[in-house]
Design a protein around this motif. Sequence first.
Motif, PDB file in Angstrom:
ATOM      1  N   ASP A   1       4.100  18.136  -6.657  1.00  0.00           N
ATOM      2  CA  ASP A   1       4.925  19.340  -6.751  1.00  0.00           C
ATOM      3  C   ASP A   1       4.161  20.651  -6.743  1.00  0.00           C
ATOM      4  O   ASP A   1       4.767  21.700  -6.554  1.00  0.00           O
ATOM      5  CB  ASP A   1       5.766  19.286  -8.051  1.00  0.00           C
ATOM      6  CG  ASP A   1       6.693  18.090  -8.073  1.00  0.00           C
ATOM      7  OD1 ASP A   1       7.526  17.997  -7.172  1.00  0.00           O
ATOM      8  OD2 ASP A   1       6.568  17.259  -8.983  1.00  0.00           O
TER       9      ASP A   1
ATOM     10  N   PRO B   1      13.958  34.420  -0.935  1.00  0.00           N
ATOM     11  CA  PRO B   1      14.746  33.277  -0.471  1.00  0.00           C
ATOM     12  C   PRO B   1      16.122  33.266  -1.124  1.00  0.00           C
ATOM     13  O   PRO B   1      16.370  33.985  -2.109  1.00  0.00           O
ATOM     14  CB  PRO B   1      13.915  32.083  -0.932  1.00  0.00           C
ATOM     15  CG  PRO B   1      13.261  32.575  -2.196  1.00  0.00           C
ATOM     16  CD  PRO B   1      12.966  34.037  -1.962  1.00  0.00           C
ATOM     17  N   ALA B   2      17.010  32.465  -0.577  1.00  0.00           N
ATOM     18  CA  ALA B   2      18.316  32.275  -1.209  1.00  0.00           C
ATOM     19  C   ALA B   2      18.105  31.583  -2.554  1.00  0.00           C
ATOM     20  O   ALA B   2      17.213  30.748  -2.696  1.00  0.00           O
ATOM     21  CB  ALA B   2      19.213  31.430  -0.313  1.00  0.00           C
ATOM     22  N   PRO B   3      18.895  31.942  -3.571  1.00  0.00           N
ATOM     23  CA  PRO B   3      18.740  31.302  -4.886  1.00  0.00           C
ATOM     24  C   PRO B   3      18.879  29.786  -4.769  1.00  0.00           C
ATOM     25  O   PRO B   3      19.693  29.276  -3.990  1.00  0.00           O
ATOM     26  CB  PRO B   3      19.886  31.905  -5.707  1.00  0.00           C
ATOM     27  CG  PRO B   3      20.196  33.198  -5.027  1.00  0.00           C
ATOM     28  CD  PRO B   3      19.960  32.954  -3.565  1.00  0.00           C
ATOM     29  N   GLU B   4      18.073  29.077  -5.549  1.00  0.00           N
ATOM     30  CA  GLU B   4      18.120  27.625  -5.564  1.00  0.00           C
ATOM     31  C   GLU B   4      18.617  27.128  -6.916  1.00  0.00           C
ATOM     32  O   GLU B   4      18.592  27.846  -7.918  1.00  0.00           O
ATOM     33  CB  GLU B   4      16.740  27.031  -5.260  1.00  0.00           C
ATOM     34  CG  GLU B   4      16.235  27.365  -3.865  1.00  0.00           C
ATOM     35  CD  GLU B   4      14.931  26.658  -3.543  1.00  0.00           C
ATOM     36  OE1 GLU B   4      14.519  25.776  -4.335  1.00  0.00           O
ATOM     37  OE2 GLU B   4      14.321  26.979  -2.507  1.00  0.00           O
ATOM     38  N   LYS B   5      19.041  25.875  -6.934  1.00  0.00           N
ATOM     39  CA  LYS B   5      19.646  25.281  -8.127  1.00  0.00           C
ATOM     40  C   LYS B   5      18.717  25.342  -9.333  1.00  0.00           C
ATOM     41  O   LYS B   5      19.164  25.560 -10.461  1.00  0.00           O
ATOM     42  CB  LYS B   5      20.021  23.828  -7.827  1.00  0.00           C
ATOM     43  CG  LYS B   5      20.581  23.063  -9.010  1.00  0.00           C
ATOM     44  CD  LYS B   5      20.899  21.623  -8.622  1.00  0.00           C
ATOM     45  CE  LYS B   5      21.434  20.837  -9.805  1.00  0.00           C
ATOM     46  NZ  LYS B   5      21.729  19.428  -9.443  1.00  0.00           N
ATOM     47  N   HIS B   6      17.435  25.160  -9.101  1.00  0.00           N
ATOM     48  CA  HIS B   6      16.482  25.052 -10.215  1.00  0.00           C
ATOM     49  C   HIS B   6      15.679  26.328 -10.454  1.00  0.00           C
ATOM     50  O   HIS B   6      14.611  26.283 -11.044  1.00  0.00           O
ATOM     51  CB  HIS B   6      15.551  23.863  -9.982  1.00  0.00           C
ATOM     52  CG  HIS B   6      16.284  22.560  -9.839  1.00  0.00           C
ATOM     53  ND1 HIS B   6      16.994  22.000 -10.872  1.00  0.00           N
ATOM     54  CD2 HIS B   6      16.432  21.726  -8.768  1.00  0.00           C
ATOM     55  CE1 HIS B   6      17.530  20.861 -10.468  1.00  0.00           C
ATOM     56  NE2 HIS B   6      17.212  20.679  -9.199  1.00  0.00           N
ATOM     57  N   ASP B   7      16.210  27.469  -9.992  1.00  0.00           N
ATOM     58  CA  ASP B   7      15.600  28.771 -10.303  1.00  0.00           C
ATOM     59  C   ASP B   7      16.059  29.175 -11.706  1.00  0.00           C
ATOM     60  O   ASP B   7      17.129  29.768 -11.879  1.00  0.00           O
ATOM     61  CB  ASP B   7      16.031  29.832  -9.287  1.00  0.00           C
ATOM     62  CG  ASP B   7      15.439  29.597  -7.911  1.00  0.00           C
ATOM     63  OD1 ASP B   7      14.550  28.744  -7.780  1.00  0.00           O
ATOM     64  OD2 ASP B   7      15.893  30.271  -6.962  1.00  0.00           O
TER      65      ASP B   7
ATOM     66  N   ASN C   1      10.791  28.118 -10.876  1.00  0.00           N
ATOM     67  CA  ASN C   1      11.630  27.021 -10.397  1.00  0.00           C
ATOM     68  C   ASN C   1      11.074  25.724 -10.972  1.00  0.00           C
ATOM     69  O   ASN C   1       9.875  25.460 -10.858  1.00  0.00           O
ATOM     70  CB  ASN C   1      11.619  26.995  -8.868  1.00  0.00           C
ATOM     71  CG  ASN C   1      12.440  25.856  -8.283  1.00  0.00           C
ATOM     72  OD1 ASN C   1      12.028  24.708  -8.319  1.00  0.00           O
ATOM     73  ND2 ASN C   1      13.597  26.193  -7.733  1.00  0.00           N
TER      74      ASN C   1
ATOM     75  N   THR D   1       9.833  33.975  -9.394  1.00  0.00           N
ATOM     76  CA  THR D   1      10.840  32.966  -9.691  1.00  0.00           C
ATOM     77  C   THR D   1      10.189  31.735 -10.305  1.00  0.00           C
ATOM     78  O   THR D   1       9.254  31.173  -9.735  1.00  0.00           O
ATOM     79  CB  THR D   1      11.590  32.544  -8.413  1.00  0.00           C
ATOM     80  OG1 THR D   1      12.218  33.698  -7.839  1.00  0.00           O
ATOM     81  CG2 THR D   1      12.644  31.492  -8.715  1.00  0.00           C
TER      82      THR D   1
ATOM     83  N   ALA E   1      12.401  21.735 -11.201  1.00  0.00           N
ATOM     84  CA  ALA E   1      13.420  20.711 -10.969  1.00  0.00           C
ATOM     85  C   ALA E   1      13.558  19.751 -12.144  1.00  0.00           C
ATOM     86  O   ALA E   1      14.662  19.306 -12.479  1.00  0.00           O
ATOM     87  CB  ALA E   1      13.101  19.939  -9.688  1.00  0.00           C
TER      88      ALA E   1
ATOM     89  N   SER F   1       8.036  36.433  -4.149  1.00  0.00           N
ATOM     90  CA  SER F   1       8.688  36.864  -2.906  1.00  0.00           C
ATOM     91  C   SER F   1       8.824  38.376  -2.931  1.00  0.00           C
ATOM     92  O   SER F   1       8.718  39.015  -3.973  1.00  0.00           O
ATOM     93  CB  SER F   1      10.068  36.203  -2.749  1.00  0.00           C
ATOM     94  OG  SER F   1      10.914  36.532  -3.832  1.00  0.00           O
TER      95      SER F   1
END
Length: 283
Positions: A231, A95-101, A116, A114, A118, A83
Amino acid sequence: MPELPEVETVRRGLEPVMTDTVIESAQVNRPDLRWPLPVNMSERLTGQRVVGLRRRSKYILCDLEGGETLLIHLGMSGRMLISGAQVGAFAHPHPAPEKHDHVVLNMVGGARITFNDARRFGAMDLAQTSEVDSHKWLAGLGPEPLGNAFSEDHLVARLKGRKMPIKSALLDQKIVAGLGNIYVCETLYRAGIHPARQAGAISERRVRSMVPIIRQVLEEAIAAGGSSLRDFRQADGELGYFQHNFDVYGREGMTCKTQECQAEIRRIVQSGRSSFYCPACQR
């Protein structure tokens, strides 16, 4: 799990953004992925210039100016997403940070890489660049299928006397590095070889014929950006498209694509993995 074409596609996507660029800061959001992450990983990466990106088998190798190499394995669901930079025709804002970053590399100039994942089956490690070939993940790997060391003579020698199925032999990373289930199925279809045939019983002529076929299948897949089944995404977030060109993989019950062949593609399970083949074309 991403195979050689998917990993190579990601490497090529990262290369123009990372090569010859300094990692301004490295954010490590957890202590482990599949295995523990390197000690002081954030500090060891921060301030390092990336001098090159390579691929070995299904691993991305990020060589750093300070003499260490970051080894990256995507696992089953890992993604390296870019990004804040123009990648081909695409430009993605942060992007906004995600749980699995789990790992974020902020590059000088504004780009962000990043990782990522899951399912956390991916992995990262740091090793001395001069010793990376002997790293436990890489030691013992066979030649790269797109490299000069993977020759017809090499494959003939490594399959001679082997009693295992040819499908299993081609998946053996000590024989040839980077091949996975999808592309072995596609290779054996084009070569006209049944996946359960005993590797050592295949004629030398047919074994030799597989080498250019393997290369052709991989090169076509790389050109299509890899295969997106669940994925996988390219580094710019886009899907790969080679799955639309599958001859046998995932086509159980469908008609063979060979002209004038009306047989239906079948599936068998070998060592817990699905093998797809045409019973008429593959012997």
